[in-house]
Design a protein around this motif. Structure first.
Motif, PDB file in Angstrom:
ATOM      1  N   LEU A  78       2.555   8.942  11.486  1.00 50.31           N
ATOM      2  CA  LEU A  78       3.091   9.521  10.244  1.00 50.31           C
ATOM      3  C   LEU A  78       4.398   8.839   9.843  1.00 50.31           C
ATOM      4  O   LEU A  78       4.601   8.512   8.672  1.00 50.31           O
ATOM      5  N   LEU A  79       5.276   8.638  10.801  1.00 48.12           N
ATOM      6  CA  LEU A  79       6.544   7.958  10.523  1.00 48.12           C
ATOM      7  C   LEU A  79       6.292   6.529  10.039  1.00 48.12           C
ATOM      8  O   LEU A  79       6.915   6.068   9.080  1.00 48.12           O
ATOM      9  N   LEU A  80       5.366   5.838  10.685  1.00 44.89           N
ATOM     10  CA  LEU A  80       5.024   4.483  10.261  1.00 44.89           C
ATOM     11  C   LEU A  80       4.456   4.469   8.845  1.00 44.89           C
ATOM     12  O   LEU A  80       4.715   3.535   8.071  1.00 44.89           O
ATOM     13  N   MET A  81       3.683   5.487   8.492  1.00 41.06           N
ATOM     14  CA  MET A  81       3.120   5.542   7.140  1.00 41.06           C
ATOM     15  C   MET A  81       4.211   5.725   6.085  1.00 41.06           C
ATOM     16  O   MET A  81       4.121   5.164   4.991  1.00 41.06           O
ATOM     17  N   LEU A  82       5.242   6.482   6.414  1.00 38.70           N
ATOM     18  CA  LEU A  82       6.370   6.614   5.494  1.00 38.70           C
ATOM     19  C   LEU A  82       7.005   5.241   5.268  1.00 38.70           C
ATOM     20  O   LEU A  82       7.252   4.841   4.126  1.00 38.70           O
ATOM     21  N   VAL A  83       7.227   4.508   6.350  1.00 40.05           N
ATOM     22  CA  VAL A  83       7.800   3.167   6.237  1.00 40.05           C
ATOM     23  C   VAL A  83       6.870   2.254   5.438  1.00 40.05           C
ATOM     24  O   VAL A  83       7.311   1.504   4.554  1.00 40.05           O
ATOM     25  N   ALA A  84       5.569   2.314   5.720  1.00 40.29           N
ATOM     26  CA  ALA A  84       4.607   1.458   5.014  1.00 40.29           C
ATOM     27  C   ALA A  84       4.622   1.706   3.510  1.00 40.29           C
ATOM     28  O   ALA A  84       4.556   0.761   2.721  1.00 40.29           O
ATOM     29  N   LEU A  85       4.720   2.964   3.107  1.00 38.48           N
ATOM     30  CA  LEU A  85       4.722   3.279   1.671  1.00 38.48           C
ATOM     31  C   LEU A  85       6.005   2.826   0.988  1.00 38.48           C
ATOM     32  O   LEU A  85       5.977   2.364  -0.154  1.00 38.48           O
ATOM     33  N   ILE A  86       7.131   2.927   1.684  1.00 40.46           N
ATOM     34  CA  ILE A  86       8.395   2.429   1.122  1.00 40.46           C
ATOM     35  C   ILE A  86       8.339   0.906   0.985  1.00 40.46           C
ATOM     36  O   ILE A  86       8.703   0.347  -0.052  1.00 40.46           O
ATOM     37  N   VAL A  87       7.850   0.241   2.011  1.00 43.74           N
ATOM     38  CA  VAL A  87       7.745  -1.218   1.989  1.00 43.74           C
ATOM     39  C   VAL A  87       6.759  -1.665   0.904  1.00 43.74           C
ATOM     40  O   VAL A  87       7.008  -2.632   0.178  1.00 43.74           O
ATOM     41  N   LEU A  88       5.650  -0.945   0.755  1.00 47.96           N
ATOM     42  CA  LEU A  88       4.683  -1.273  -0.291  1.00 47.96           C
ATOM     43  C   LEU A  88       5.311  -1.143  -1.677  1.00 47.96           C
ATOM     44  O   LEU A  88       5.146  -2.027  -2.527  1.00 47.96           O
ATOM     45  N   ALA A  89       6.034  -0.048  -1.902  1.00 50.41           N
ATOM     46  CA  ALA A  89       6.705   0.139  -3.198  1.00 50.41           C
ATOM     47  C   ALA A  89       7.699  -0.988  -3.451  1.00 50.41           C
ATOM     48  O   ALA A  89       7.781  -1.517  -4.565  1.00 50.41           O
ATOM     49  N   ALA A  90       8.440  -1.395  -2.417  1.00 53.38           N
ATOM     50  CA  ALA A  90       9.407  -2.493  -2.562  1.00 53.38           C
ATOM     51  C   ALA A  90       8.714  -3.791  -2.969  1.00 53.38           C
ATOM     52  O   ALA A  90       9.287  -4.605  -3.691  1.00 53.38           O
ATOM     53  N   GLY A  91       7.480  -3.972  -2.547  1.00 56.76           N
ATOM     54  CA  GLY A  91       6.740  -5.183  -2.877  1.00 56.76           C
ATOM     55  C   GLY A  91       6.264  -5.244  -4.318  1.00 56.76           C
ATOM     56  O   GLY A  91       6.007  -6.329  -4.834  1.00 56.76           O
ATOM     57  N   PHE A  92       6.152  -4.095  -4.959  1.00 55.26           N
ATOM     58  CA  PHE A  92       5.686  -4.064  -6.347  1.00 55.26           C
ATOM     59  C   PHE A  92       6.823  -4.020  -7.358  1.00 55.26           C
ATOM     60  O   PHE A  92       6.597  -4.227  -8.543  1.00 55.26           O
ATOM     61  N   LEU A  93       8.023  -3.741  -6.892  1.00 55.09           N
ATOM     62  CA  LEU A  93       9.188  -3.667  -7.781  1.00 55.09           C
ATOM     63  C   LEU A  93       9.895  -5.019  -7.831  1.00 55.09           C
ATOM     64  O   LEU A  93       9.716  -5.846  -6.935  1.00 55.09           O
ATOM     65  N   PRO A  94      10.720  -5.235  -8.869  1.00 52.68           N
ATOM     66  CA  PRO A  94      11.566  -6.435  -8.820  1.00 52.68           C
ATOM     67  C   PRO A  94      12.375  -6.411  -7.521  1.00 52.68           C
ATOM     68  O   PRO A  94      12.772  -5.345  -7.056  1.00 52.68           O
ATOM     69  N   ALA A  95      12.608  -7.557  -6.951  1.00 54.42           N
ATOM     70  CA  ALA A  95      13.142  -7.639  -5.593  1.00 54.42           C
ATOM     71  C   ALA A  95      14.511  -6.990  -5.432  1.00 54.42           C
ATOM     72  O   ALA A  95      15.447  -7.275  -6.159  1.00 54.42           O
ATOM     73  N   GLY A  96      14.567  -6.117  -4.433  1.00 57.64           N
ATOM     74  CA  GLY A  96      15.827  -5.593  -3.942  1.00 57.64           C
ATOM     75  C   GLY A  96      16.063  -6.211  -2.581  1.00 57.64           C
ATOM     76  O   GLY A  96      15.390  -7.167  -2.182  1.00 57.64           O
ATOM     77  N   ARG A  97      16.995  -5.647  -1.836  1.00 53.17           N
ATOM     78  CA  ARG A  97      17.291  -6.201  -0.511  1.00 53.17           C
ATOM     79  C   ARG A  97      16.111  -6.044   0.461  1.00 53.17           C
ATOM     80  O   ARG A  97      15.901  -6.894   1.321  1.00 53.17           O
ATOM     81  N   ILE A  98      15.326  -4.972   0.304  1.00 49.12           N
ATOM     82  CA  ILE A  98      14.174  -4.761   1.186  1.00 49.12           C
ATOM     83  C   ILE A  98      13.172  -5.904   1.022  1.00 49.12           C
ATOM     84  O   ILE A  98      12.750  -6.531   1.996  1.00 49.12           O
ATOM     85  N   ALA A  99      12.798  -6.177  -0.224  1.00 47.07           N
ATOM     86  CA  ALA A  99      11.803  -7.226  -0.488  1.00 47.07           C
ATOM     87  C   ALA A  99      12.295  -8.596  -0.050  1.00 47.07           C
ATOM     88  O   ALA A  99      11.539  -9.383   0.531  1.00 47.07           O
ATOM     89  N   VAL A 100      13.571  -8.889  -0.305  1.00 45.83           N
ATOM     90  CA  VAL A 100      14.122 -10.191   0.071  1.00 45.83           C
ATOM     91  C   VAL A 100      14.136 -10.341   1.596  1.00 45.83           C
ATOM     92  O   VAL A 100      13.748 -11.371   2.138  1.00 45.83           O
ATOM     93  N   ALA A 101      14.554  -9.280   2.300  1.00 46.58           N
ATOM     94  CA  ALA A 101      14.635  -9.346   3.763  1.00 46.58           C
ATOM     95  C   ALA A 101      13.254  -9.470   4.404  1.00 46.58           C
ATOM     96  O   ALA A 101      13.083 -10.194   5.385  1.00 46.58           O
ATOM     97  N   LEU A 102      12.266  -8.783   3.832  1.00 49.77           N
ATOM     98  CA  LEU A 102      10.927  -8.775   4.426  1.00 49.77           C
ATOM     99  C   LEU A 102      10.066  -9.957   3.976  1.00 49.77           C
ATOM    100  O   LEU A 102       9.035 -10.231   4.575  1.00 49.77           O
ATOM    101  N   LYS A 103      10.433 -10.621   2.915  1.00 46.86           N
ATOM    102  CA  LYS A 103       9.761 -11.794   2.349  1.00 46.86           C
ATOM    103  C   LYS A 103       8.392 -11.471   1.738  1.00 46.86           C
ATOM    104  O   LYS A 103       8.100 -11.863   0.628  1.00 46.86           O
ATOM    105  N   HIS A 104       7.548 -10.776   2.459  1.00 52.94           N
ATOM    106  CA  HIS A 104       6.206 -10.436   1.981  1.00 52.94           C
ATOM    107  C   HIS A 104       5.949  -8.956   2.259  1.00 52.94           C
ATOM    108  O   HIS A 104       5.145  -8.614   3.140  1.00 52.94           O
ATOM    109  N   PRO A 105       6.623  -8.066   1.537  1.00 53.32           N
ATOM    110  CA  PRO A 105       6.533  -6.631   1.858  1.00 53.32           C
ATOM    111  C   PRO A 105       5.133  -6.050   1.744  1.00 53.32           C
ATOM    112  O   PRO A 105       4.769  -5.173   2.531  1.00 53.32           O
ATOM    113  N   GLN A 106       4.320  -6.525   0.816  1.00 52.24           N
ATOM    114  CA  GLN A 106       2.981  -5.957   0.671  1.00 52.24           C
ATOM    115  C   GLN A 106       2.119  -6.266   1.892  1.00 52.24           C
ATOM    116  O   GLN A 106       1.392  -5.405   2.378  1.00 52.24           O
TER     117      GLN A 106
END
Length: 194
Positions: A78-106
């Motif tokens: 469940l905790l991992l799914m929360l992280v996965a959904l945040i990371v997925l959202a970061a991948g669809f939005l214009p890049a913030g620090r999450i997307a830049v740090a993860l490189k390929h958030p989706q």
């Protein structure tokens, strides 16, 4: 189970064409245009997805257990799914620090989603489905890394930290909706039994 396997092969196979047969993809685009390729890609992917959904629904009741996960792994999932959904959202939005740090958030969100479901589900059909998606995401990430080194893939460029806040809010809302009702409506399984 055969329908599930066929669906996985069609869906993930189509998504791996650029990795395993780039010349095939390039040939269709060169001869017929990018629109034709995108149409073919969409139709084949939808057929594969429909087969996965139908096949998984059928196989879930027919296959046995490979392992019986302890309860604490379901909490971790469940905790991992929360992280996965945040990371997925970061991948669809214009890049913030999450997307830049993860490189390929989706792609990372798919890996987290698959791992979470492997932790919480030990049925043969679940292991096959989520293990296949995890393997595909790993292969895709390796391919993206190679494309970056070749100068072919452009990494996200930071736009605004507000997009990180938005990704967290969207991820949290999606998580609450899935736990509350959406997972049960779409998949037929309640992720949290109260």
């Amino acid at each position: 189970m055969a329908i599930l396997v066929l669906g996985i092969i069609i869906f993930l196979g189509m998504h791996l064409v650029r990795v395993v047969a780039p010349g095939f993809r390039a040939g269709i685009i060169d001869s017929r245009g990018k629109g034709t390729w995108m149409g073919l890609y969409t139709i084949v992917s939808l057929v594969g997805l429909c087969l996965i959904i139908y096949g998984f629904g059928q196989a879930r009741g027919e296959t046995g257990m490979l392992y019986d996960p302890p309860i604490f792994l379901r909490h971790i999932a469940l905790l991992l799914m929360l992280v996965a959904l945040i990371v997925l959202a970061a991948g669809f939005l214009p890049a913030g620090r999450i997307a830049v740090a993860l490189k390929h958030p989706q792609v990372l969100s798919i890996k987290i989603w698959a791992l979470a479901h492997l932790l919480a589900n030990g049925e043969t059909s679940s292991v096959l489905l989520f293990g296949s998606f995890l393997a595909w995401a790993v292969i895709l990430r390796i391919s993206l890394k190679r494309r970056e080194r070749a100068g072919e893939k452009v990494l996200p460029v930071f736009k605004s930290a507000r997009n990180d806040v938005l990704a967290v809010v969207i991820g949290l809302v999606a998580f609450v909706l899935f736990v509350w009702k959406l997972h049960e409506l779409l998949i037929g399984v309640q992720p949290v039994v109260l």
